[in-house]
Design an enzyme around this catalytic site. Sequence first.
Site, PDB file in Angstrom:
ATOM      1  N   ASN A 139       3.382   2.849  -8.161  1.00 13.97           N
ATOM      2  CA  ASN A 139       4.735   3.359  -7.966  1.00 13.97           C
ATOM      3  C   ASN A 139       5.613   2.315  -7.316  1.00 13.97           C
ATOM      4  OD1 ASN A 139       5.880   4.145  -5.106  1.00 13.97           O
ATOM      5  ND2 ASN A 139       3.641   4.353  -4.983  1.00 13.97           N
TER       6      ASN A 139
ATOM      7  N   GLY B 136      10.903   3.368  -4.203  1.00 16.80           N
ATOM      8  CA  GLY B 136      12.043   2.826  -3.457  1.00 16.80           C
ATOM      9  C   GLY B 136      12.673   3.820  -2.490  1.00 16.80           C
ATOM     10  N   LEU B 137      11.817   4.673  -1.897  1.00 15.66           N
ATOM     11  CA  LEU B 137      12.278   5.587  -0.840  1.00 15.66           C
ATOM     12  C   LEU B 137      13.412   6.539  -1.245  1.00 15.66           C
ATOM     13  CD1 LEU B 137      12.247   3.294   2.316  1.00 15.66           C
ATOM     14  CD2 LEU B 137      11.184   5.536   2.175  1.00 15.66           C
TER      15      LEU B 137
ATOM     16  N   CYS C  15       5.891   0.602   3.833  1.00 12.83           N
ATOM     17  CA  CYS C  15       6.479   0.797   2.498  1.00 12.83           C
ATOM     18  C   CYS C  15       6.533  -0.539   1.754  1.00 12.83           C
ATOM     19  CB  CYS C  15       7.881   1.384   2.584  1.00 12.83           C
ATOM     20  SG  CYS C  15       8.634   1.453   0.937  1.00 12.83           S
TER      21      CYS C  15
ATOM     22  N   THR D 177      -0.156   2.419  -0.097  1.00 10.53           N
ATOM     23  CA  THR D 177      -0.545   1.778  -1.356  1.00 10.53           C
ATOM     24  C   THR D 177      -0.715   0.261  -1.172  1.00 10.53           C
ATOM     25  OG1 THR D 177       1.792   1.623  -1.909  1.00 10.53           O
ATOM     26  CG2 THR D 177       0.608   3.505  -2.783  1.00 10.53           C
TER      27      THR D 177
ATOM     28  N   GLY E 173      -7.109   7.341  -2.787  1.00 11.91           N
ATOM     29  CA  GLY E 173      -8.099   7.629  -3.827  1.00 11.91           C
ATOM     30  C   GLY E 173      -8.892   8.900  -3.620  1.00 11.91           C
TER      31      GLY E 173
ATOM     32  N   THR F  65      -1.670  10.754  -5.263  1.00 14.45           N
ATOM     33  CA  THR F  65      -1.841  10.655  -6.718  1.00 14.45           C
ATOM     34  C   THR F  65      -2.468  11.931  -7.296  1.00 14.45           C
ATOM     35  OG1 THR F  65      -2.095   8.255  -6.539  1.00 14.45           O
ATOM     36  CG2 THR F  65      -2.833   9.273  -8.585  1.00 14.45           C
TER      37      THR F  65
HETATM   38  O1  RRO Z   1       9.119   5.062  -1.801  1.00  9.07           O
HETATM   39  C1  RRO Z   1       8.248   4.230  -2.124  1.00  9.07           C
HETATM   40  O2  RRO Z   1       8.397   3.405  -3.021  1.00  9.07           O
HETATM   41  C2  RRO Z   1       6.974   4.165  -1.406  1.00  9.07           C
HETATM   42  C3  RRO Z   1       6.832   4.245  -0.048  1.00  9.07           C
HETATM   43 BR1  RRO Z   1       8.259   4.573   1.089  1.00  9.07          BR
HETATM   44  C4  RRO Z   1       5.574   4.079   0.550  1.00  9.07           C
HETATM   45  O3  RRO Z   1       5.393   4.110   1.769  1.00  9.07           O
HETATM   46  N1  RRO Z   1       4.536   3.845  -0.265  1.00  9.07           N
HETATM   47  C5  RRO Z   1       4.663   3.776  -1.602  1.00  9.07           C
HETATM   48  O4  RRO Z   1       3.680   3.559  -2.311  1.00  9.07           O
HETATM   49  N2  RRO Z   1       5.892   3.959  -2.169  1.00  9.07           N
END
Ligand code: RRO
Length: 304
Positions: free
Chosen positions: A71, A74-75, A134, A205, A260, A282
């Site tokens: 993913n 982007g918050l 993040c 992640t 996981g 997931t």
């Molecule tokens: O929003 C994201 O893209 C995101 C966040 Br804030 C995070 O902490 N971990 C992630 O895998 N995606």
Amino acid sequence: MLDYSTNVAGVKLEHPLMNAAGTCRLLAGDLSIRELVRTPTAAVMIGSITVTPREGNPGNVYWADNFYSLNSMGLPNPGLPYYEKNFHEMVALTHGVGKPLFVSVAGFTPHEYALLALKSVKGGVDLVELNLSCPNTWEGGNQNRIACFYPELVFAILGRVKREIGADAKVSVKLAPFSDPGILSEVAQVLKDTPLVKAVTAVNTFPNAFAVDPSGTSWITFADGFAGLAGTALKPIGLGQVKQLRSWLPNNVDIIGVGGISRGRDIVDYLSCGAKAVQIATALLERGPNVFSTMLSEYIDIVG
Ligand code: RRO
């Protein structure tokens, strides 16, 4: 009645399984708080939330197959004003069914972390998860640094948050997976030395993974296809991080395992490495809210 209850950061949970940040952001809609309170999740985790509203990254930002997900969300979230307005109702909904409400907060500066934590505590949430990991925000073509990899920055953020909400607040710190055990141990030392920290959530992640479809095109269209990796492939890494952290952190700092987890067996494995509770992202996104009851009955079949 058998007792599967546990406790993280002084918050009692009926059992160890809850949703992870990134799966629930709003009061209503898909995988909303209203939907999660109807599931057997042990707690409802919302966020990550930011000070200002964010649309998230554009394009294809999520991909999953049987072994992993990627993913680059982007918050996306409606921002602090929405949460300030709605915390009361969110808390009432979750407490109304006997579940605590947790919130994951993501600042871009130590001050923003402190502000988000303060408003969350004032809003009545039961635990604040500081997301220091993040992987997916970019500014002017440059990828933002991931705070948890910089022990001095972790120290500065925790100090600022502690000043705002006091050392007694219930706080967990979410970390990325570290490939250098030396830096992980340094960060563990910072966490250990800050009384604010009651729990650690491991792991977020794995940053900047990449995958292509059969035509050779990236599944993810944002940021040249780089994205955070989660899902089954992350489990041995998550277990290793939990086990290392358990060996370094004092017993009064709990660990929440994530990475996981999709079967009852995975819950048992994380608990055996030192986690007190676990989170799913997931598995929940791929299988929907029924995943909680399926996984819990698998877990109960194993632990009896
Ligand atoms: O929003 C994201 O893209 C995101 C966040 Br804030 C995070 O902490 N971990 C992630 O895998 N995606």
